[in-house]
Design a protein around this motif. Structure first.
Motif, PDB file in Angstrom:
ATOM      1  N   LEU A  46       0.825  -1.202   0.000  1.00 18.99           N
ATOM      2  CA  LEU A  46       0.000   0.000   0.000  1.00 18.99           C
ATOM      3  C   LEU A  46       0.861   1.256   0.000  1.00 18.99           C
ATOM      4  N   GLN A  47       1.959   1.238   0.744  1.00 24.11           N
ATOM      5  CA  GLN A  47       2.879   2.371   0.759  1.00 24.11           C
ATOM      6  C   GLN A  47       3.537   2.563  -0.601  1.00 24.11           C
ATOM      7  N   ASN A  48       3.930   1.471  -1.245  1.00 22.37           N
ATOM      8  CA  ASN A  48       4.558   1.580  -2.568  1.00 22.37           C
ATOM      9  C   ASN A  48       3.582   2.144  -3.602  1.00 22.37           C
ATOM     10  N   ILE A  49       2.351   1.686  -3.563  1.00 22.71           N
ATOM     11  CA  ILE A  49       1.342   2.199  -4.492  1.00 22.71           C
ATOM     12  C   ILE A  49       1.078   3.676  -4.223  1.00 22.71           C
ATOM     13  N   THR A  50       1.094   4.065  -2.940  1.00 25.20           N
ATOM     14  CA  THR A  50       0.887   5.470  -2.583  1.00 25.20           C
ATOM     15  C   THR A  50       2.013   6.335  -3.131  1.00 25.20           C
ATOM     16  N   TRP A  51       3.263   5.869  -2.996  1.00 29.25           N
ATOM     17  CA  TRP A  51       4.398   6.640  -3.525  1.00 29.25           C
ATOM     18  C   TRP A  51       4.334   6.777  -5.041  1.00 29.25           C
ATOM     19  N   ILE A  52       3.912   5.715  -5.719  1.00 30.73           N
ATOM     20  CA  ILE A  52       3.754   5.793  -7.174  1.00 30.73           C
ATOM     21  C   ILE A  52       2.680   6.821  -7.522  1.00 30.73           C
ATOM     22  N   GLY A  53       1.589   6.832  -6.748  1.00 28.14           N
ATOM     23  CA  GLY A  53       0.526   7.821  -6.957  1.00 28.14           C
ATOM     24  C   GLY A  53       1.006   9.248  -6.731  1.00 28.14           C
ATOM     25  N   VAL A  54       1.843   9.447  -5.711  1.00 33.61           N
ATOM     26  CA  VAL A  54       2.385  10.782  -5.436  1.00 33.61           C
ATOM     27  C   VAL A  54       3.267  11.251  -6.592  1.00 33.61           C
ATOM     28  N   ILE A  55       4.116  10.361  -7.080  1.00 33.56           N
ATOM     29  CA  ILE A  55       5.006  10.717  -8.192  1.00 33.56           C
ATOM     30  C   ILE A  55       4.193  11.031  -9.443  1.00 33.56           C
ATOM     31  N   LEU A  56       3.178  10.224  -9.710  1.00 32.27           N
ATOM     32  CA  LEU A  56       2.314  10.463 -10.871  1.00 32.27           C
ATOM     33  C   LEU A  56       1.560  11.781 -10.721  1.00 32.27           C
ATOM     34  N   PHE A  57       1.109  12.088  -9.505  1.00 30.70           N
ATOM     35  CA  PHE A  57       0.410  13.348  -9.237  1.00 30.70           C
ATOM     36  C   PHE A  57       1.322  14.543  -9.510  1.00 30.70           C
ATOM     37  N   VAL A  58       2.567  14.479  -9.049  1.00 31.53           N
ATOM     38  CA  VAL A  58       3.511  15.582  -9.255  1.00 31.53           C
ATOM     39  C   VAL A  58       3.813  15.762 -10.743  1.00 31.53           C
TER      40      VAL A  58
END
Length: 66
Positions: A46-58
Motif C-alpha cells: 500500500l505504501q509503494n502504491i501510494t508513492w507511485i501515486g504521489v510521483i504520478l500526481f507531481v
C-alpha cells in the motif's frame, strides 16, 4: 489529461486514508505470527502504491501547469 489528474488525486486521497498508523502498536506487544506478517506485507504494498501515486500526481501537475 485533466480528468486523469482528477482520478489520480481521488485515488491518492483514498490510498492515504486507507493507511492506519495505529496498527503499529501491535508490534510493541511482541506477538509475531503469520497474520501480522501478511499485514506488514500488505502495508508495504500500500505504501509503494501510494508513492507511485504521489510521483504520478507531481508529474501530471507539472504537465498541466505548463
Amino acid at each position: 489529461m485533466k480528468i486523469l489528474w482528477y482520478i489520480v488525486t481521488i485515488l491518492l486521497v483514498i490510498l492515504i486514508l486507507l493507511q492506519n498508523p495505529k496498527k503499529e502498536s501491535f508490534k510493541t506487544f511482541g506477538f509475531q505470527n503469520q497474520t501480522l506478517s501478511n499485514t506488514r506485507e500488505s502495508e508495504k504494498l500500500l505504501q509503494n502504491i501510494t508513492w507511485i501515486g504521489v510521483i504520478l500526481f507531481v508529474i501530471l501537475t507539472s504537465c498541466l501547469a505548463l
